[in-house]
Design an enzyme around this catalytic site. Structure first.
Site, PDB file in Angstrom:
ATOM      1  N   GLU A   1      -5.244  -8.408   0.390  1.00  0.00           N
ATOM      2  CA  GLU A   1      -5.711  -8.185   1.767  1.00  0.00           C
ATOM      3  C   GLU A   1      -7.195  -7.906   1.673  1.00  0.00           C
ATOM      4  OE1 GLU A   1      -4.239  -4.953   4.155  1.00  0.00           O
ATOM      5  OE2 GLU A   1      -2.167  -5.640   4.013  1.00  0.00           O
TER       6      GLU A   1
ATOM      7  N   GLU B   1       0.802  -1.229   0.000  1.00  0.00           N
ATOM      8  CA  GLU B   1       0.000   0.000   0.000  1.00  0.00           C
ATOM      9  C   GLU B   1       0.834   1.278   0.000  1.00  0.00           C
ATOM     10  OE1 GLU B   1      -2.741  -0.254   3.264  1.00  0.00           O
ATOM     11  OE2 GLU B   1      -3.900  -1.848   2.330  1.00  0.00           O
TER      12      GLU B   1
HETATM   13  O1  IFM Z   1      -3.599  -3.466   9.166  1.00  0.00           O
HETATM   14  C1  IFM Z   1      -3.614  -2.862   7.922  1.00  0.00           C
HETATM   15  C2  IFM Z   1      -2.474  -3.398   7.067  1.00  0.00           C
HETATM   16  O2  IFM Z   1      -1.249  -3.266   7.686  1.00  0.00           O
HETATM   17  C3  IFM Z   1      -2.445  -2.632   5.759  1.00  0.00           C
HETATM   18  N1  IFM Z   1      -3.714  -2.684   5.110  1.00  0.00           N
HETATM   19  C4  IFM Z   1      -4.877  -2.317   5.890  1.00  0.00           C
HETATM   20  C5  IFM Z   1      -4.898  -3.117   7.182  1.00  0.00           C
HETATM   21  C6  IFM Z   1      -6.142  -2.730   8.018  1.00  0.00           C
HETATM   22  O3  IFM Z   1      -6.101  -1.374   8.316  1.00  0.00           O
END
Ligand code: IFM
Length: 464
Positions: free
Chosen positions: A361, A172
Site C-alpha cells: 500500500e 497492518e
Molecule cells: O485506508 C487505510 C487502509 O485501510 C490501511 N492502510 C492505511 C490506509 C490509509 O489510511
C-alpha cells in the site's frame, strides 16, 4: 540521501509488480445485503461521534455492485495486480458456523473478472472487518479467535484456492490492534493495555496459523502478510530521545514482524512486552509465532520524529508533529517523505528472514477539488514520484523489493475519517457513484505506459 530525480517504469525491471488496492469494508457497501453478517465496523460507525464526518460505509463505492467496472478501470489504468480483501462476515455471517453462499459467489465473480481481464488477484484475508458476533465473545482479546480465524481461512482457501495464488494474511496488525484495542479510536473502540496486549498476541498467533492454513490448502501459494511501518527519527541526539526512538521503533515497526521471524517480541527495547511473555508462558506459544512468509508487505505512509516524554503513559514517547517542523504534509497531516520510504525499506530488507518485499500500500490523502469535471491533484503526483524514487533507490541498493501497489483505486471510506480523506486515483461522487479519473490516475497510467489503452478502453460513464 539523494533520491533519483528521473526514472521510468523500466528502471524497476520486468519482474516488478504494479498493483492497486482496495478493501472490503471501505469499498463494497451492501453491508447487510444477501446474508452478510455485521462487522465491528458496521457497529462502530453506527455509533454517534465515531466517524468524523458522521458518515458510514453502507454504500461506500458500492463495489458489491460496481465490481466489474472498477476492475476494468484498474486494468485500464495499466496495473497488473488487483489487491482486494474478503469480508469475513460476508462469508461467515456469525464468524463461524454456516457459510453464506452468496458471499462465496460474490468473490468468485470478483476473482473471475480479474482473471478474465488479466489482473493478478492478491487476496487479503483480514482487513479489519471482524464479525461482530466474534467481537461479542471477546474478539481479538479472546484466544478462541485464533481457531475461528483458522476455520475462516480454511473455508476461503478451499473456495478460491484453485484460482488464487497470492494470499495476504493480515492488513497492518499494529494498525488495527493499536487504534482499535489500545486507543479506542477505531472499531471495536476498546482502550487500554488489558485489551491491547492480548489482542497483539492473538493477532500474532493468527498471522502464523493463517499462513500455515494457506500453505496446507493452496498448492504453490505465494503467502504474505503486511505491516504498517514508519522510519523513526529521534528529535535530538540526547540519550533520552534515542531511547524513545528505539521504543517507538519496537512498537510501530518490529512488534509483528519479529515474532514471525522467530525473534520473539522486541521486549528488550519495549519492556512492557515482557508482560505478554509472562502471561502466555504456560501456553508455550513461542514456537507457534514464526511462519516463513514468501513475501512481506511494507505499508509506509510517513516517517515519525519522536521525543522522550515522561508524561505519556506506558510509552514515554511523543510525536513531534510534522506541522510544527515545517515539512510537507498530506491533508491528514502526515509527513511526505520518499527518504522515509527508502529508510524503512532498508530496515525491513535487512532482516535475514525477509526474502521478498512488496510495497503493498502507498498513497496520500489530499483535499481534491473537482473543477469542470477535472481533478487536478498535482500534489498526489508529486507524492507518487517521491515515494517511487525512494523504492527505486532501495532496490538499487539491494533491498529485495519487487512490487508497488497504490492505495487506492477509488476514493473510499477512510475509517474514522469518513469520506473526507480522499486517497483515490479515481474520484468518486458518493451520491451518484460517478467515477472520474484524477490527474494522478492518468499520470500513473502514463508512467506504466498504458495511457493509450486508458483512452480507448475507458468504460462508458467514467470521466477520463
Ligand atoms: O485506508 C487505510 C487502509 O485501510 C490501511 N492502510 C492505511 C490506509 C490509509 O489510511
Amino acid at each position: 540521501m539523494i533520491l533519483p530525480a528521473s526514472f521510468s517504469r523500466n528502471d524497476f525491471g520486468d519482474d516488478f509488480s504494479w498493483g492497486v488496492v482496495i478493501s472490503a469494508f471501505q469499498n463494497e457497501g451492501a453491508c447487510d445485503a444477501d446474508g452478510k453478517g455485521a462487522s465491528i465496523w458496521d457497529t462502530f460507525s453506527g455509533r454517534k461521534g465515531k466517524i468524523k464526518d458522521g458518515t458510514h460505509a453502507q454504500q461506500a463505492c458500492h463495489f458489491y455492485v460496481n465490481y466489474r467496472d472498477d476492475i476494468l478501470l484498474a486494468k485500464a489504468l495499466g496495473f497488473s495486480v488487483f489487491r482486494f480483501s474478503i469480508s469475513w462476515p460476508r462469508i461467515l455471517p456469525k464468524g463461524t458456523g454456516p457459510v453464506n453462499q452468496a458471499g462465496i459467489d460474490f468473490y468468485h465473480k470478483v476473482i473471475d473478472t480479474c482473471l478474465e481481464v488479466g489482473l493478478e488477484p492478491y487476496v487479503t484475508l483480514y482487513h479489519w472487518d471482524l464479525p461482530q458476533a466474534l467481537e461479542n465473545k471477546g474478539g481479538w482479546c479472546h484466544r478462541g479467535i485464533v481457531f475461528a480465524f483458522e476455520h475462516y481461512v480454511t473455508v476461503v482457501t478451499r473456495a478460491f484456492g484453485d484460482k488464487v495464488k497470492n494470499w495476504i494474511i493480515l492488513n497492518e496488525p499494529f494498525g488495527f490492534t493499536s487504534l482499535g484495542y489500545m486507543l479506542g479510536v477505531h472499531a471495536p473502540g476498546k482502550f487500554g493495555l488489558s485489551y491491547f496486549l492480548p489482542a497483539v498476541h492473538h493477532v500474532a498467533l493468527a498471522q502464523a496459523e493463517g499462513g500455515r492454513v494457506v500453505r496446507d490448502e493452496v498448492k504453490n501459494a505465494n503467502v504474505g502478510t503486511t505491516f504498517s511501518c514508519s522510519h523513526i527519527i529521534p528529535n535530538t541526539q540526547s540519550e533520552a530521545d534515542i531511547k524513545a526512538a528505539r521504543r517507538a521503533d519496537a512498537l510501530f515497526n518490529r512488534l509483528f514482524i519479529e515474532p514471525s521471524l522467530g525473534m520473539r517480541y522486541p521486549a528488550d527495547d519495549f519492556p512492557l512486552l515482557h508482560r505478554i511473555e509472562r502471561r502466555y508462558a504456560m501456553w508455550r506459544d513461542w514456537d507457534k509465532l514464526p511462519f516463513e512468509f514468501d513475501f512481506i508487505g511494507v505499508q509506509n505512509y510517513f516517517p515519525l520524529v519522536v521525543r522522550h516524554n515522561p508524561f505519556m503513559p506506558y510509552v514515554n514517547v511523543s510525536e513531534v508533529k510534522p506541522r510544527s517542523r515545517n515539512v510537507p504534509v498530506t491533508a491528514l497531516g502526515w509527513e511526505i517523505s520518499g527518504v522515509g520510504m527508502y529508510n524503512i525499506l532498508k530496515q525491513f530488507g535487512a532482516y535475514e528472514g525477509v526474502k521478498n518485499i512488496i510495497v503493498s500500500e502507498s498513497g496520500a490523502a489530499f483535499n481534491d477539488n473537482m473543477e469542470n469535471g477535472v481533478v487536478n491533484d498535482a500534489q498526489r503526483i508529486r507524492y507518487f514520484r517521491e515515494y517511487l524514487a525512494g523504492v527505486l533507490q532501495a532496490k538499487r541498493e539491494g533491498v529485495p523489493v519487487n512490487g508497488y501497489f497504490a492505495w487506492t483505486l477509488t476514493d473510499n471510506f477512510e475509517w474514522a475519517e469518513g469520506y473526507r480523506a480522499r486517497f483515490g486515483l479515481v474520484h468518486v461522487d458518493h451520491v451518484t457513484q460517478q467515477r472520474t479519473i484524477k490527474a494522478s490516475g492518468k499520470w500513473f497510467s502514463d508512467f506504466l505506459g498504458f495511457r493509450h489503452v486508458l483512452k480507448s478502453e475507458t468504460q462508458a460513464g467514467i470521466n477520463a
